[in-house]
Design an enzyme around this catalytic site. Structure first.
Site, short mmCIF file in Angstrom:
data_model
loop_
_atom_site.label_atom_id
_atom_site.label_comp_id
_atom_site.label_asym_id
_atom_site.label_seq_id
_atom_site.Cartn_x
_atom_site.Cartn_y
_atom_site.Cartn_z
CG ASP A 176 156.48 83.91 -20.21
OD1 ASP A 176 157.72 83.64 -20.30
OD2 ASP A 176 156.40 84.97 -19.85
CG HIS B 221 155.37 81.74 -11.29
ND1 HIS B 221 156.65 81.03 -11.82
CD2 HIS B 221 155.52 83.03 -11.59
CE1 HIS B 221 157.57 82.99 -11.88
NE2 HIS B 221 156.85 84.26 -11.46
#
Length: 403
Positions: A153, A213
Site C-alpha cells: 500500500d 478512497h
C-alpha cells in the site's frame, strides 16, 4: 464448460479480521473466483464467494483464525478445482506497510519477510495478518515458493516530496527512526487514477487528479503529473480523514491530556483513537455508513457525524488543489462509502462549488452497487465514481514481477 485461460494469479488480502481472495487473469481482467471470509475470531465465521456463474455464502466455523480460514480456502478451491490450480502461475499478496526500505512491489524472500516484520509497528493490525497469508501460501504451495509477490500500500507514496512526507519534528526522528508519512490504500488510489486517465483519454504521466478512497478506513491522495505528491494518512493509517472507528487528525495534546489529566494508559488511548472514535465515537451508536444514510435527516448525532466527515474530506480536497499546478482534471470517489453512498458525494461536492464542482443529482443517485460514471454536470469540473479493484491491481503487478 468454461475454458480456463493460462496465467492465472491467486490474490490474497489478509485484513485484521477478514481474508479476501481471488483467482483471475490479469490480461483479460476476468475473475474466475473471488471471495471473502469475514468475522474471524467471532462466534460465527462466514465465507462468501462467487465463481463465474453463482454466488454462495455459508458459515464455515466459529472463532476461526486467519490460518484456519486460509486452510479452508486452499482445501476447498485448490483440491476441488484442479483445472484452476494447474493454470495458476503466481500468488500476489497485499501488504499494508513496507516501512522505509521497500520502494515497490517485489518477489518475496526471507529478507522481504523480515522487512515486513520490522514494519509491524507502523501497521500493527494488518502486517501480522499479511505475514500469515504469505507464510501459509508458501507452506501450502511450495511450487510457488519463488513466485509469491508482495504489493505494498505504501509503494505509491515513495516519490512524495519531503515537503509532504516529513513531520515538523526534529529531523533526527526521521533520520534515525524513519518517522515520516507513509500513506495507505496506495494500490486502490493508483488503480482508480489509472482508470480515470483512460476515461479522460490522458497519458497517466500528465494526469492531475484527487482520489478519495472512502471505506471504514478512508484517505485522499493528490496525483500531479502521474506522481502522488501528497496523501492524508501518515506514519500509520490513523492520520487524516474521519473514519469508521479512527479519529483521523487530532491535536496531539489531546493524548497528553488523556494520559496526564485523566490517568489513562497509552494502550487505552490507542484503543480509543483507533477502535472507538471516528463515526462510532461521534454517534455513540455505529460505524456503519448504512446506518448514517438512513438516519441522516432524523437523528441529530447521525447528521453531525456525517457533516464532520464531509467537512474534513472537503477541506483535504480543497487544500490539494494547490498542488495541481493550476490544472485539476477530476476528482474520483471509490471504496465502499465512496462507491455506494450518494449522500456523502453530494454533501462533499456542495462545499466545493467555489472551485468548479457542481453535482448532477440524478447522475449521482444512479451510481452505486458497482456502477461507475460521471456525477457532476456537463459544464462542471468532472467528478467520477470508479469502483476500486485492488485484486486486479495486485494481479497485474504480480504477473509483471514474476515475468
Amino acid at each position: 464448460m468454461v475454458k480456463i485461460l493460462n496465467n492465472l494469479i491467486f490474490v490474497l488480502n489478509c485484513g485484521s479480521s477478514s481474508v479476501k481472495f481471488a483467482i483471475l487473469n490479469p490480461d483479460n481482467k476476468k475473475k474466475y473466483l473471488s471471495g471473502l471470509v469475514e468475522c474471524l475470531f467471532l462466534s460465527k465465521t462466514y465465507m462468501k464467494w462467487k465463481d463465474l456463474t453463482t454466488e454462495h455464502k455459508k458459515c464455515i466455523g466459529s472463532n476461526l483464525s486467519h490460518k484456519d480460514a486460509l486452510n479452508f480456502i486452499f482445501n476447498k478451491f485448490f483440491l476441488e478445482k484442479k483445472d484452476i490450480y494447474k493454470n495458476i502461475v503466481g500468488i500476489g499478496h497485499r501488504v499494508v506497510h513496507g516501512g522505509n526500505k521497500i520502494k515497490s512491489s517485489t518477489l518475496i524472500d526471507d529478507n522481504i519477510i523480515q522487512l515486513i516484520q520490522k514494519a509491524i509497528s507502523f501497521a500493527p493490525l494488518h502486517n501480522p495478518a499479511n505475514l500469515i497469508g504469505i507464510k501459509t501460501a508458501i507452506e501450502k504451495f511450495p511450487i510457488f515458493a519463488k513466485k509469491n509477490v508482495a504489493v505494498f500500500d505504501t509503494s505509491f507514496y515513495q516519490n512524495m516530496p519531503e515537503t509532504s512526507f516529513l513531520y515538523a519534528i526534529p529531523y533526527f526522528f526521521y533520520k534515525e527512526h524513519h518517522i515520516r508519512r507513509y500513506g495507505a490504500h496506495g494500490t486502490s488510489h493508483h488503480y482508480v487514477a489509472s482508470e480515470v486517465a483512460l476515461i479522460l483519454n490522458k497519458n497517466f504521466n500528465s494526469l492531475n487528479v484527487i482520489t478519495c478512497h472512502l471505506g471504514n478506513g478512508a484517505s485522499v491522495s493528490a496525483v500531479c503529473n502521474g506522481i502522488c505528491v501528497d496523501t492524508s494518512m501518515g506514519l500509520t493509517p490513523l492520520e487524516g480523514l474521519v473514519m469508521g472507528t479512527r479519529s483521523g487528525d487530532i491535536d496531539p495534546s489531546i493524548i497528553f491530556f488523556m494520559y496526564q489529566k485523566l490517568g489513562m494508559s497509552i494502550d487505552e488511548i490507542h484503543t480509543i483513537l483507533t477502535k472507538e472514535s471516528g463515526l462510532l465515537g461521534l454517534s455513540g451508536i455505529s460505524s456503519d455508513f448504512r446506518y448514517f444514510e438512513k438516519k441522516y435527516y432524523f437523528e441529530k448525532k447521525a447528521r453531525l457525524a456525517v457533516d464532520i466527515f464531509c467537512h474534513r474530506l472537503s477541506k483535504y480536497i480543497a487544500s490539494y488543489m494547490s498542488l495541481m499546478e493550476n490544472n485539476l482534471d477530476a476528482i474520483v470517489f471509490t471504496g465502499g462509502i465512496g462507491e455506494n453512498v450518494p449522500l456523502i458525494r453530494e454533501i462533499t461536492l456542495s462545499k466545493l462549488l467555489l472551485i468548479g464542482f457542481k453535482i448532477d443529482t440524478q447522475r449521482n443517485l444512479g451510481i452505486k452497487n458497482g456502477k461507475h460514471g460521471l456525477i457532476t454536470t456537463d459544464k462542471s469540473r468532472p467528478a467520477f465514481v470508479i469502483p476500486t479493484d485492488e485484486e486486479l491491481a495486485i494481479a497485474q503487478e504480480t504477473i509483471k514481477i514474476i515475468k
